[in-house]
Design a protein around this motif. Structure first.
Motif, PDB file in Angstrom:
ATOM      1  N   GLY A   1       0.841  -1.183   0.000  1.00 37.53           N
ATOM      2  CA  GLY A   1       0.000   0.000   0.000  1.00 37.53           C
ATOM      3  C   GLY A   1       0.873   1.229   0.000  1.00 37.53           C
ATOM      4  O   GLY A   1       1.657   1.437  -0.920  1.00 37.53           O
ATOM      5  N   GLU A   2       0.794   2.023   1.077  1.00 39.42           N
ATOM      6  CA  GLU A   2       1.627   3.213   1.201  1.00 39.42           C
ATOM      7  C   GLU A   2       2.726   3.029   2.242  1.00 39.42           C
ATOM      8  O   GLU A   2       3.363   4.009   2.656  1.00 39.42           O
ATOM      9  CB  GLU A   2       0.756   4.422   1.561  1.00 39.42           C
ATOM     10  N   ARG A   3       2.964   1.811   2.660  1.00 40.87           N
ATOM     11  CA  ARG A   3       3.990   1.551   3.671  1.00 40.87           C
ATOM     12  C   ARG A   3       5.201   0.866   3.052  1.00 40.87           C
ATOM     13  O   ARG A   3       5.065   0.011   2.177  1.00 40.87           O
ATOM     14  CB  ARG A   3       3.424   0.709   4.821  1.00 40.87           C
ATOM     15  N   ILE A   4       6.384   1.263   3.548  1.00 40.07           N
ATOM     16  CA  ILE A   4       7.632   0.693   3.057  1.00 40.07           C
ATOM     17  C   ILE A   4       7.953  -0.567   3.850  1.00 40.07           C
ATOM     18  O   ILE A   4       8.003  -0.534   5.087  1.00 40.07           O
ATOM     19  CB  ILE A   4       8.789   1.702   3.202  1.00 40.07           C
ATOM     20  N   VAL A   5       8.179  -1.660   3.133  1.00 38.03           N
ATOM     21  CA  VAL A   5       8.577  -2.906   3.789  1.00 38.03           C
ATOM     22  C   VAL A   5       9.979  -3.269   3.303  1.00 38.03           C
ATOM     23  O   VAL A   5      10.351  -2.980   2.164  1.00 38.03           O
ATOM     24  CB  VAL A   5       7.584  -4.048   3.484  1.00 38.03           C
ATOM     25  N   PRO A   6      10.782  -3.868   4.170  1.00 38.06           N
ATOM     26  CA  PRO A   6      12.161  -4.195   3.777  1.00 38.06           C
ATOM     27  C   PRO A   6      12.190  -5.282   2.722  1.00 38.06           C
ATOM     28  O   PRO A   6      11.339  -6.172   2.685  1.00 38.06           O
ATOM     29  CB  PRO A   6      12.794  -4.667   5.088  1.00 38.06           C
ATOM     30  N   GLY A   7      13.198  -5.195   1.857  1.00 38.52           N
ATOM     31  CA  GLY A   7      13.402  -6.218   0.845  1.00 38.52           C
ATOM     32  C   GLY A   7      14.466  -7.199   1.291  1.00 38.52           C
ATOM     33  O   GLY A   7      14.661  -7.416   2.489  1.00 38.52           O
ATOM     34  N   TYR A   8      15.180  -7.740   0.313  1.00 37.08           N
ATOM     35  CA  TYR A   8      16.136  -8.779   0.674  1.00 37.08           C
ATOM     36  C   TYR A   8      17.549  -8.246   0.877  1.00 37.08           C
ATOM     37  O   TYR A   8      18.504  -9.005   1.062  1.00 37.08           O
ATOM     38  CB  TYR A   8      16.158  -9.876  -0.413  1.00 37.08           C
ATOM     39  N   ARG A   9      17.706  -6.907   0.903  1.00 42.76           N
ATOM     40  CA  ARG A   9      18.964  -6.235   1.179  1.00 42.76           C
ATOM     41  C   ARG A   9      20.103  -6.727   0.285  1.00 42.76           C
ATOM     42  O   ARG A   9      21.053  -7.372   0.731  1.00 42.76           O
ATOM     43  CB  ARG A   9      19.373  -6.380   2.637  1.00 42.76           C
ATOM     44  N   PRO A  10      20.029  -6.407  -1.001  1.00 42.43           N
ATOM     45  CA  PRO A  10      21.159  -6.725  -1.882  1.00 42.43           C
ATOM     46  C   PRO A  10      22.359  -5.853  -1.531  1.00 42.43           C
ATOM     47  O   PRO A  10      22.237  -4.863  -0.808  1.00 42.43           O
ATOM     48  CB  PRO A  10      20.608  -6.362  -3.268  1.00 42.43           C
ATOM     49  N   ALA A  11      23.516  -6.225  -2.040  1.00 42.14           N
ATOM     50  CA  ALA A  11      24.705  -5.409  -1.824  1.00 42.14           C
ATOM     51  C   ALA A  11      24.574  -4.121  -2.632  1.00 42.14           C
ATOM     52  O   ALA A  11      24.415  -4.146  -3.845  1.00 42.14           O
ATOM     53  CB  ALA A  11      25.951  -6.182  -2.254  1.00 42.14           C
ATOM     54  N   LEU A  12      24.619  -2.983  -1.945  1.00 45.46           N
ATOM     55  CA  LEU A  12      24.497  -1.689  -2.590  1.00 45.46           C
ATOM     56  C   LEU A  12      25.847  -0.990  -2.512  1.00 45.46           C
ATOM     57  O   LEU A  12      26.364  -0.756  -1.417  1.00 45.46           O
ATOM     58  CB  LEU A  12      23.418  -0.842  -1.908  1.00 45.46           C
ATOM     59  N   THR A  13      26.396  -0.658  -3.660  1.00 43.04           N
ATOM     60  CA  THR A  13      27.729  -0.073  -3.684  1.00 43.04           C
ATOM     61  C   THR A  13      27.730   1.392  -3.281  1.00 43.04           C
ATOM     62  O   THR A  13      28.761   1.924  -2.877  1.00 43.04           O
ATOM     63  CB  THR A  13      28.349  -0.201  -5.090  1.00 43.04           C
TER      64      THR A  13
END
Length: 204
Positions: free
Chosen positions: A47-59
């Protein structure tokens, strides 16, 4: 480069002609982060809420910090509330990051309207040219973010064609937050004007 960095460069290039409010820009940078995190599947929307994803490696360090700032447990945070929280001081953080990467330089006797206390100018780099190309090509997401903070032409009859529903939700939350901030500025200005009138009446 990332969408927030592209947006900041576009804003700085536009600043001598059209200044961008620092608070508006900070909110827009947070929205740009959310867009990139959605693309990386580091977050999702319920909906309008942020849920965490699978946390990929972000450079990108700041994007990784943005992903880390997302609530990891229910109740998850609405997009608008996250923009306010994440956006606090974000303009300065991105300026520092761009300067560390050699994208900015400091110059005497030259002030950007965007950043009235900082004498910084963009360096002519491939990243700056890529951001300008993304702007000039009318890429929908960057165009929508730029339009929200008043960069470029006035808002057209039809908004930039953002087809992703989650991205549209983020853009809408950004527009609402900017309107709320503008209303708060008006209230503050009105209080200041009223105080000035009262002082005149009292002989000060």
């Amino acid at each position: 480069m990332t969408t927030p960095r592209d947006l900041l460069m576009v804003a700085m290039d536009a600043a001598p002609v059209r200044a961008v409010e620092r608070g508006d820009l900070a909110l827009a940078l947070a929205a740009a982060e959310a867009v990139d995190l959605l693309a990386a599947r580091a977050i999702a929307l319920d909906g309008e809420r942020i849920v965490p994803g699978y946390r990929p490696a972000l450079t990108d360090r700041l994007l990784d910090e943005a992903a880390s700032s997302v609530a990891q447990q229910m109740p998850y945070e609405p997009v608008g509330e996250w923009l306010w929280r994440r956006g606090r001081g974000l303009s300065e953080e991105y300026l520092t990051a761009l300067e560390a990467d050699g994208q900015l330089t400091r110059r005497r006797h030259r002030r950007w309207l965007l950043l009235r206390t900082d004498e910084v100018v963009l360096v002519d780099t491939p990243a700056r040219r890529d951001a300008a190309h993304r702007r000039d090509s009318g890429e929908p997401v960057l165009a929508a973010l730029a339009t929200a903070v008043g960069i470029g032409e006035e808002r057209p009859d039809e908004a930039p064609d953002v087809t992703d529903d989650d991205v549209t939700t983020v853009i809408t939350a950004l527009e609402d937050a900017i309107q709320e901030l503008a209303a708060e500025r008006q209230r503050r200005d009105r209080r200041r004007d009223d105080a000035a009138v009262d002082n005149v009446r009292r002989g000060y």
